[in-house]
Enzyme design. Structure first.
Site, PDB file in Angstrom:
ATOM      1  N   ASP A 295      -7.041  -8.180 -30.878  1.00  0.00           N
ATOM      2  CA  ASP A 295      -5.638  -8.085 -31.250  1.00  0.00           C
ATOM      3  C   ASP A 295      -4.919  -7.110 -30.322  1.00  0.00           C
ATOM      4  O   ASP A 295      -5.546  -6.195 -29.758  1.00  0.00           O
ATOM      5  CB  ASP A 295      -5.490  -7.585 -32.693  1.00  0.00           C
ATOM      6  CG  ASP A 295      -5.692  -8.696 -33.717  1.00  0.00           C
ATOM      7  OD1 ASP A 295      -5.741  -9.860 -33.306  1.00  0.00           O
ATOM      8  OD2 ASP A 295      -5.800  -8.390 -34.912  1.00  0.00           O
TER       9      ASP A 295
ATOM     10  N   MET B 295       3.796  -3.265 -42.142  1.00  0.00           N
ATOM     11  CA  MET B 295       4.676  -4.206 -41.439  1.00  0.00           C
ATOM     12  C   MET B 295       6.031  -4.337 -42.132  1.00  0.00           C
ATOM     13  O   MET B 295       6.549  -5.435 -42.310  1.00  0.00           O
ATOM     14  CB  MET B 295       3.996  -5.576 -41.307  1.00  0.00           C
ATOM     15  CG  MET B 295       2.692  -5.527 -40.536  1.00  0.00           C
ATOM     16  SD  MET B 295       1.729  -7.053 -40.625  1.00  0.00           S
ATOM     17  CE  MET B 295       1.041  -6.933 -42.287  1.00  0.00           C
TER      18      MET B 295
ATOM     19  N   LYS C 171      -0.821 -10.519 -31.797  1.00  0.00           N
ATOM     20  CA  LYS C 171       0.614 -10.739 -31.940  1.00  0.00           C
ATOM     21  C   LYS C 171       1.316  -9.398 -32.039  1.00  0.00           C
ATOM     22  O   LYS C 171       0.867  -8.515 -32.745  1.00  0.00           O
ATOM     23  CB  LYS C 171       0.890 -11.569 -33.197  1.00  0.00           C
ATOM     24  CG  LYS C 171       0.215 -12.935 -33.182  1.00  0.00           C
ATOM     25  CD  LYS C 171       0.353 -13.604 -34.523  1.00  0.00           C
ATOM     26  CE  LYS C 171      -0.238 -15.011 -34.489  1.00  0.00           C
ATOM     27  NZ  LYS C 171      -1.655 -15.031 -34.166  1.00  0.00           N
TER      28      LYS C 171
END
Length: 548
Positions: A35, A166, A57
């Site tokens: 990642d 997030m 991402k």
């Protein structure tokens, strides 16, 4: 034969937050699919032949699609590879592991999940915020802030402590949802880059937190809501005065000096204690100072270790990408004709590794140099050369290439008519050295052995530290690192803007040529190593930062 895929939690940062199981798997991996948020230093644990793929991402940026990642895992596994799928934090906490496992199961591939330290737990801990506490918090809940409409807010706002991952991109909407069931005075903390040298914590209330935040992206951050945030100031850092008044310092007091004066053994012990105190005081003075290291990714670890041992916090920003030359033809031909050369000139560790790597590729080893003398520039170059069983015949005292000609002359080495092999970077360099050797009658062949290009993109952690003006010094160990540092930042914003970002940062140079480039491109150099080595550069940084 089928391989196996290990879905591994990389934790929140460097090796210190990695489980032993994860470390062992990375060290024997054949393929690593990582990642974007995974600390790149973890990839240094992988074997040299391991294929490392960055597939994560990052907030709207281009990335490999999930279906492609699934397919890669399956294909590499069916090829018999040992694959590590490296995920930030823990694979089971918003790690998107299920689609990958489902793909592996459908292809009848072996797989295993390895737990990691989640930022949901680590971020509050490292910020001094206990998630549970007898009086303030009987329980906590962890959630994502991606899709606010899917969450049961009536129930959520009744929970004493909330951990939201997030969530900063939807912060305004998140605060509005929370205030439907919680007081505007409810405490909140936002923790960015937890566990990293650039960790930041902002605290406030649901009503005023937005006014306390800097402009721009706060990602990656963990948000904590609840009464437990009040413990942040009390628990987040040790009392520096207590550290400064350590036991060693008490032992070295004048009263104990008098008591111990009777024996030479005690005096020697006391001297060692005083030296330890001085060292600890130096480290304390430098703790929290953040240094940006701009060496190549493959070369940064040794310098990073050197700086951290002195108490610095280090952020790595690779500005050099070491790659093979366009063609090996010239170097291969020179290696075939080694018997026709009198000297081998090596001016960098990269040149040493590239030359000997190609020597071994040709089926030869260090014995092929038996008829040559070897001249090197710099202690580090000599140390790398020693790994191949070679002790150089000539090393200039000043550790710079331009001093090599003086070393030849003062050592009474004849240059006229002598044939010199000089493996160097393909794009050239050390032109003054080449010209001087030719002026003294040497026949020098400069042959490309490697290339040092500019990386495609700036490391996101380093960029955040620069943008947020969280650095105390930037180190440059070559002119190219200065040039590429400027190129990388020029791709991000205007030169005037990034120059303002580093206006208060000390610029540290390893030697005169690098200092010249710093002055040309950055307009200044604040300190230069007295001895032109990494040890000298670290000492120069320590000296200037202790003064500030």
């Amino acid at each position: 034969m089928k391989g196996k895929v290990f879905i591994v939690g990389a934790g929140i940062g460097g090796v210190e937050f990695l489980t032993i199981r994860a470390r062992d798997l990375i060290s024997v991996a054949e393929i690593i699919i990582s990642d974007a948020l995974v600390d790149r230093t973890l990839l240094d644990l992988a074997p040299p032949q391991c294929n490392c793929i960055i597939a994560g991402k990052r907030g709207g940026q281009e990335s490999i699609k999930q279906a492609e990642i699934n397919q890669m895992l399956v294909e590499y596994c069916l090829q018999g590879k040992r694959v590590v799928r490296l995920k930030s934090g823990d694979p089971w906490i918003f790690g998107r592991s299920l689609p990958e496992i489902s793909a592996l199961q459908a292809a009848n591939c072996k797989w295993e999940v390895v737990a990691g330290i989640s930022s949901a737990i680590a971020a509050p801990m490292l910020a001094g915020i206990p998630l549970t506490e007898v009086e303030a918090s009987s329980c906590f809940a962890v959630m994502t802030g991606h899709d606010l409409e899917r969450l049961p807010w009536d129930a959520i706002t009744q929970i004493p402590t909330l951990v939201i991952l997030m969530g900063t991109n939807n912060l305004a909407g998140l605060l509005a949802k929370l205030q439907q069931g919680k007081s505007g005075d409810e405490k909140i903390a936002i923790i960015r880059w937890c566990g990293r040298p650039e960790q930041q914590v902002w605290t406030g209330t649901l009503t005023d937190i937005q006014s306390k935040l800097p402009e721009g992206s706060l990602s990656p951050s963990v948000i904590i809501i609840g009464e437990v945030v009040k413990f942040h100031e009390q628990l987040s850092r040790p009392d520096r005065k207590l550290l400064e008044n350590c036991v060693f310092q008490d032992l070295a007091s004048s009263q104990i000096k008098s008591t111990l004066a009777s024996t030479s053994l005690s005096q020697r012990w006391l001297s060692e204690v005083e030296a330890s105190v001085d060292l600890e005081k130096e480290k304390l003075a430098l703790q929290g100072k953040r240094i940006l290291v701009t060496r190549a990714a493959t070369q940064a670890s040794q310098f990073t270790d050197l700086l951290t041992s002195q108490g610095f916090e280090v952020i790595e920003m690779p500005t050099l990408a070491i790659v093979p030359p366009t063609s090996w033809e010239m170097l291969d031909q020179a290696i075939a004709d080694l018997a026709n050369y009198d000297w081998l000139i090596l001016t960098s560790a990269n040149a040493v590794d590239s030359f000997f790597g190609r020597l071994q590729k040709s089926g030869k080893d260090s014995r092929a140099l038996h008829s040559l003398k070897v001249a090197v520039v710099g202690r580090k170059t000599a140390e790398v050369l020693a790994n191949y069983g070679i002790t150089p015949d000539l090393v200039p005292v000043d550790f710079i290439a331009d001093s090599l000609i003086d070393a030849f002359l003062t050592g009474n080495h004849v240059l006229t008519g002598k044939k010199l092999l000089f493996p160097r970077v393909q794009s050239g360099g050390r032109e003054v050295l080449v010209e001087q050797l030719q002026q003294h009658g040497a026949i020098i062949e400069s042959i490309p052995a490697y290339e040092s290009g500019c990386p495609e993109a700036i490391d996101p952690i380093a960029l955040a530290a620069i943008q947020n003006q969280q650095l105390d010094a930037i180190t440059f160990a070559s002119s190219k690192t200065v040039k590429h540092f400027c190129q990388l930042l020029d791709r991000v914003t205007t030169r005037d803007t990034w120059q303002r970002w580093i206006a208060s940062v000390k610029i540290a140079s390893i030697g005169p040529q690098t200092s010249k480039t710093c002055n040309e491109l950055l307009g200044r150099v604040d300190c230069e190593a007295i001895e032109y080595t990494l040890d000298g550069l670290a000492e120069a940084i320590g000296n200037i930062l202790q003064e500030t």
